[in-house]
Write a protein that holds these residues in place. Structure first.
Motif, PDB file in Angstrom:
ATOM      1  N   ARG A  12     -34.810 -12.873 -89.971  1.00 25.96           N
ATOM      2  CA  ARG A  12     -36.320 -12.913 -89.447  1.00 25.96           C
ATOM      3  C   ARG A  12     -36.597 -14.119 -88.963  1.00 25.96           C
ATOM      4  NH1 ARG A  12     -41.198 -13.893 -88.705  1.00 25.96           N
ATOM      5  NH2 ARG A  12     -40.723 -15.809 -89.493  1.00 25.96           N
ATOM      6  N   SER A  14     -39.634 -16.004 -85.714  1.00 26.10           N
ATOM      7  CA  SER A  14     -40.760 -15.657 -85.186  1.00 26.10           C
ATOM      8  C   SER A  14     -40.431 -15.514 -83.741  1.00 26.10           C
ATOM      9  CB  SER A  14     -41.725 -17.001 -85.588  1.00 26.10           C
ATOM     10  OG  SER A  14     -42.222 -16.862 -86.461  1.00 26.10           O
ATOM     11  N   SER A 140     -48.191  -9.863 -95.934  1.00 28.64           N
ATOM     12  CA  SER A 140     -47.980 -10.240 -94.594  1.00 28.64           C
ATOM     13  C   SER A 140     -46.255 -10.325 -94.716  1.00 28.64           C
ATOM     14  CB  SER A 140     -48.661 -11.403 -94.169  1.00 28.64           C
ATOM     15  OG  SER A 140     -50.117 -10.921 -93.933  1.00 28.64           O
ATOM     16  N   MET A 144     -43.258  -8.571 -92.350  1.00 30.35           N
ATOM     17  CA  MET A 144     -42.442  -8.905 -91.534  1.00 30.35           C
ATOM     18  C   MET A 144     -41.013  -8.623 -91.694  1.00 30.35           C
ATOM     19  SD  MET A 144     -44.606 -12.167 -90.186  1.00 30.35           S
ATOM     20  CE  MET A 144     -44.708 -13.224 -91.750  1.00 30.35           C
ATOM     21  N   THR A 154     -41.257  -9.754 -85.052  1.00 32.42           N
ATOM     22  CA  THR A 154     -42.582 -10.075 -85.363  1.00 32.42           C
ATOM     23  C   THR A 154     -42.821 -11.576 -85.322  1.00 32.42           C
ATOM     24  OG1 THR A 154     -41.937 -10.398 -87.674  1.00 32.42           O
ATOM     25  CG2 THR A 154     -42.911  -8.303 -87.227  1.00 32.42           C
ATOM     26  N   VAL A 155     -44.054 -11.843 -85.257  1.00 35.58           N
ATOM     27  CA  VAL A 155     -44.448 -13.293 -85.199  1.00 35.58           C
ATOM     28  C   VAL A 155     -45.994 -13.390 -85.985  1.00 35.58           C
ATOM     29  CG1 VAL A 155     -45.513 -13.158 -82.795  1.00 35.58           C
ATOM     30  CG2 VAL A 155     -45.141 -15.237 -84.109  1.00 35.58           C
ATOM     31  N   PRO A 156     -46.190 -14.102 -87.147  1.00 34.09           N
ATOM     32  CA  PRO A 156     -47.444 -14.196 -87.389  1.00 34.09           C
ATOM     33  C   PRO A 156     -48.275 -15.156 -86.851  1.00 34.09           C
ATOM     34  CG  PRO A 156     -45.971 -15.448 -88.789  1.00 34.09           C
ATOM     35  CD  PRO A 156     -45.173 -15.118 -87.826  1.00 34.09           C
ATOM     36  N   LEU A 179     -54.969 -12.662 -90.818  1.00 27.61           N
ATOM     37  CA  LEU A 179     -53.694 -12.883 -90.090  1.00 27.61           C
ATOM     38  C   LEU A 179     -53.545 -11.924 -89.113  1.00 27.61           C
ATOM     39  CD1 LEU A 179     -51.344 -14.851 -89.938  1.00 27.61           C
ATOM     40  CD2 LEU A 179     -50.275 -12.919 -91.254  1.00 27.61           C
ATOM     41  N   ILE A 181     -50.182 -10.057 -86.705  1.00 26.66           N
ATOM     42  CA  ILE A 181     -48.877 -10.019 -86.710  1.00 26.66           C
ATOM     43  C   ILE A 181     -48.170  -9.032 -85.500  1.00 26.66           C
ATOM     44  CG2 ILE A 181     -46.685  -9.073 -87.798  1.00 26.66           C
ATOM     45  CD1 ILE A 181     -48.298  -9.347 -90.511  1.00 26.66           C
ATOM     46  N   SER A 182     -47.877  -9.680 -84.456  1.00 29.10           N
ATOM     47  CA  SER A 182     -47.129  -8.794 -83.376  1.00 29.10           C
ATOM     48  C   SER A 182     -45.896  -8.209 -83.889  1.00 29.10           C
ATOM     49  CB  SER A 182     -47.152  -9.849 -82.070  1.00 29.10           C
ATOM     50  OG  SER A 182     -48.387  -9.940 -81.541  1.00 29.10           O
ATOM     51  N   ILE A 183     -45.973  -7.119 -83.291  1.00 32.12           N
ATOM     52  CA  ILE A 183     -44.476  -6.238 -83.869  1.00 32.12           C
ATOM     53  C   ILE A 183     -43.931  -5.462 -82.556  1.00 32.12           C
ATOM     54  CG2 ILE A 183     -45.805  -4.556 -84.779  1.00 32.12           C
ATOM     55  CD1 ILE A 183     -43.447  -3.785 -86.823  1.00 32.12           C
TER      56      ILE A 183
END
Length: 205
Positions: A12, A14, A140, A144, A154-156, A179, A181-183
């Motif tokens: 994982r 970012s 969160s 992820m 993902t990126v937080p 927060l 989170i893009s997924i």
């Protein structure tokens, strides 16, 4: 170590470049969130709430209040992790469900309900927000890691205007944005990153 948890943790990263044409179904996003709710929380009050943003127009607007971060718009979805500072209002629902599922006796649940209902409503807003923030961080990370296990990147993101976010999405006063989170499906590898030496940051006493 080659076990799956360690492998997912190491893989994982970012990711900020996404395939804008790739879409994740709402059902699969719901599954990831459901799996993530195994995270611990203060008194098991689970203050996390989620706003899953898939609508393209809303993502475009969100990008404007999130420092123009490209991944807001190009990822399949943005999961907004929110924290409810009135989490204690669900105390009885949560503990009676524990009883129904056989996790504890009714007497124990009744005592915990009474203790929580006596304590949490009396706490200052700042402390309730801190509790919700801490618990939002726990779930969160699970979101992820689970996303990676499902094959997504993902990126937080904490860099967004939380006041404007709350206004745009008409959040209730007790629901705080924590927060984003893009997924989605990454199109470029993430940069590697170093870590501080464990002996420099750990003390055994």
């Amino acid at each position: 170590m080659t076990n799956s948890v360690y492998k997912v943790m190491q893989e994982r990263k970012s990711v900020r470049k996404y395939d804008p044409g790739f879409k994740i179904s709402a059902d699969e996003l719901r599954t990831i969130l459901l799996e993530a709710t195994s995270a611990p929380s203060s008194s098991n009050l689970q203050p996390w709430r989620f706003l899953v943003i898939q609508d393209e127009a809303k993502k475009k607007d969100l990008r404007k209040i999130a420092n123009n971060q490209e991944q807001i718009e190009t990822a399949s979805a943005v999961i907004a992790v929110l924290g409810d500072t009135k989490m204690y209002e669900k105390t009885e629902e949560i503990y009676m469900k524990n009883v129904a599922e056989g996790h504890m006796e009714h007497e124990r649940a009744a005592l915990l309900i009474q203790n929580a209902q006596n304590l949490y409503p009396q706490l200052p807003e700042e402390i309730l927000t801190n509790i919700a923030t801490f618990d939002a961080g726990l779930i969160s990370m699970q979101i992820m890691l689970l996303a990676k296990e499902h094959g997504y990147d993902t990126v937080p993101m904490g860099g967004f205007d939380k006041v404007k976010f709350a206004e745009y999405f008409n959040l209730e006063e007790n629901v705080k944005p924590m927060l984003l989170i893009s997924i989605g499906k990454g199109t470029a590898p993430a940069y590697g990153s170093s870590r501080l030496d464990i002996d420099d940051i750990t003390t055994f006493i």
